[in-house]
Write an enzyme that holds these catalytic residues in place. Structure first.
Site, short mmCIF file in Angstrom:
data_model
loop_
_atom_site.label_atom_id
_atom_site.label_comp_id
_atom_site.label_asym_id
_atom_site.label_seq_id
_atom_site.Cartn_x
_atom_site.Cartn_y
_atom_site.Cartn_z
N THR A 150 0.73 -1.24 -0.12
CA THR A 150 0.20 -0.04 -0.12
C THR A 150 0.93 1.18 -0.16
O THR A 150 1.91 1.30 0.70
CB THR A 150 -1.00 0.02 1.31
N VAL A 179 -11.46 -6.77 1.59
CA VAL A 179 -10.92 -5.45 1.87
C VAL A 179 -10.06 -5.57 2.93
O VAL A 179 -10.22 -6.15 4.06
CB VAL A 179 -12.20 -4.41 2.64
N GLY A 180 -8.91 -4.72 3.04
CA GLY A 180 -8.00 -5.00 4.13
C GLY A 180 -7.92 -3.71 5.01
O GLY A 180 -9.05 -3.05 4.98
N ASP A 181 -6.83 -3.36 5.33
CA ASP A 181 -6.82 -2.23 6.53
C ASP A 181 -6.86 -0.66 5.90
O ASP A 181 -7.21 0.11 6.52
CB ASP A 181 -5.72 -2.30 7.35
N THR A 201 1.13 -0.12 5.93
CA THR A 201 1.26 -0.95 4.73
C THR A 201 1.95 -2.53 5.37
O THR A 201 2.26 -2.49 6.53
CB THR A 201 2.41 -0.51 3.71
N GLY A 202 1.09 -3.28 4.79
CA GLY A 202 1.61 -4.66 5.07
C GLY A 202 0.35 -5.58 4.99
O GLY A 202 -0.60 -5.28 4.10
N GLY A 204 -3.15 -6.48 5.72
CA GLY A 204 -4.45 -5.86 6.48
C GLY A 204 -5.15 -6.60 7.40
O GLY A 204 -5.37 -5.89 8.35
#
Length: 318
Positions: A150, A179-181, A201-202, A204
């Site tokens: 991200t 959907v992630g973070d 980033t990473g 989520g």
């Protein structure tokens, strides 16, 4: 004082454009949107915008978010398809009184009504990546998921106003609708102009377990320097996940306070980030953990050249 910090080397050109806006007394919102659009529009970055890696059905679904740290306005989109700059749609949504987080078809209908540019976001290069990954999964029995880089940013302008923003295509080969973070307030991003902001980033799924962007801002509110806040929050979440679940996914955060001081922490090797302030020209750093703390080193010209040549190398379908 002004400043802007972002995850990954891919943000460097956007940071340079943002710095020019900020040094000319521009506002944080314009600077951060400009910087993220630069990443979204570059086809060789395969985790953001055009050229982003598709889901398991070979569709590019994008997530983005924008937050104003002075008004607490938030806008976000998730699983949106076929629009060029999701960050701009997210910023537009932040001006609405309600309906600030829209997903899928709802986000696309809003974007269409507001006149945002429609674009097929699945590039030929991304199709090759997809087909090669499908073949690798079948032949090598590897896990399909890969790539969750991200672009996340925090920005401070000379008026004292701060913003945070994110944009991503999420996990490669993710389930449709995943959907992630990144568009989730407090996890992928958070900013308060009275203290500072953070962006993540990473993985989520793991970042959301710690509401980590909010946690870093909370620590800065208590008087912690951004670097100390990042080190504490990342180490704590990494240790907690390892204790409870046996392992922790990738966790990397960038942060800046309302004085333009910044910090970065990660639990992986070779995490890169870009930063510029009123007293510091745009610089790309590479960071690593040593004894629970992160040490940053300016990226060498050789490292920078290798980064771009690797991402722009010709692809051959297997």
């Amino acid at each position: 004082m002004w400043g802007i910090i972002a995850t990954w080397r891919m943000a460097a050109e956007g940071i340079e454009k943002a710095a020019r806006i900020l040094e000319n007394d521009g506002i944080s919102g314009d600077a951060i949107e400009t910087a993220i659009k630069e990443v979204e529009d570059f086809p060789y970055y395969k985790s953001v915008g055009y050229g982003g890696l598709p889901n398991e059905e070979m569709e590019v679904e994008l997530d983005a978010a924008y937050m104003d740290g002075t008004t607490f306005d938030i806008g976000a989109v998730a699983a949106i398809k076929d629009f060029a700059n999701p960050i701009s749609i997210a910023r537009r949504l932040s001006k609405e009184a309600v309906n600030n987080l829209l997903v899928g078809e709802g986000a696309e209908k809003f974007a269409h009504k507001e006149g945002f540019e429609r674009k097929n976001m699945l590039s030929d290069r991304a199709k090759i990546h997809y087909k090669n990954r499908v073949k690798d999964v079948q032949e090598l029995e590897i896990k399909p998921y890969s790539g969750h880089d991200t672009v996340g940013m925090v920005c401070l302008d000379s008026h004292g106003d701060m913003t945070a923003a994110t944009s991503t295509s999420g996990l490669f080969m993710k389930k449709k609708g995943r959907v992630g973070d990144s568009p989730i307030s407090g996890s992928g991003f958070y900013v308060d102009s009275t203290a500072g902001g953070a962006s993540a980033t990473g993985l989520g799924e793991d970042l959301m377990k710690g509401c980590i962007s909010y946690e870093i801002v909370r620590l800065m509110k208590e008087g912690k320097h951004p670097q100390e806040a990042c080190d504490i929050a990342v180490s704590k979440l990494d240790q907690e996940l390892t204790k409870r679940r046996g392992k922790a996914g990738d966790i990397s955060l960038v942060a800046m306070n309302n004085k333009g001081e910044w910090g970065v922490a990660t639990n992986i090797e070779g995490f890169s980030f870009a930063v510029a302030t009123q007293t510091q020209k745009p610089i790309v750093y590479v960071t690593k953990r040593e004894h629970g703390k992160c040490v940053h080193q300016e990226a060498s010209s050789e490292w920078l050249e290798n980064y771009m040549s690797t991402r722009m190398a010709p692809l051959i379908e297997k």
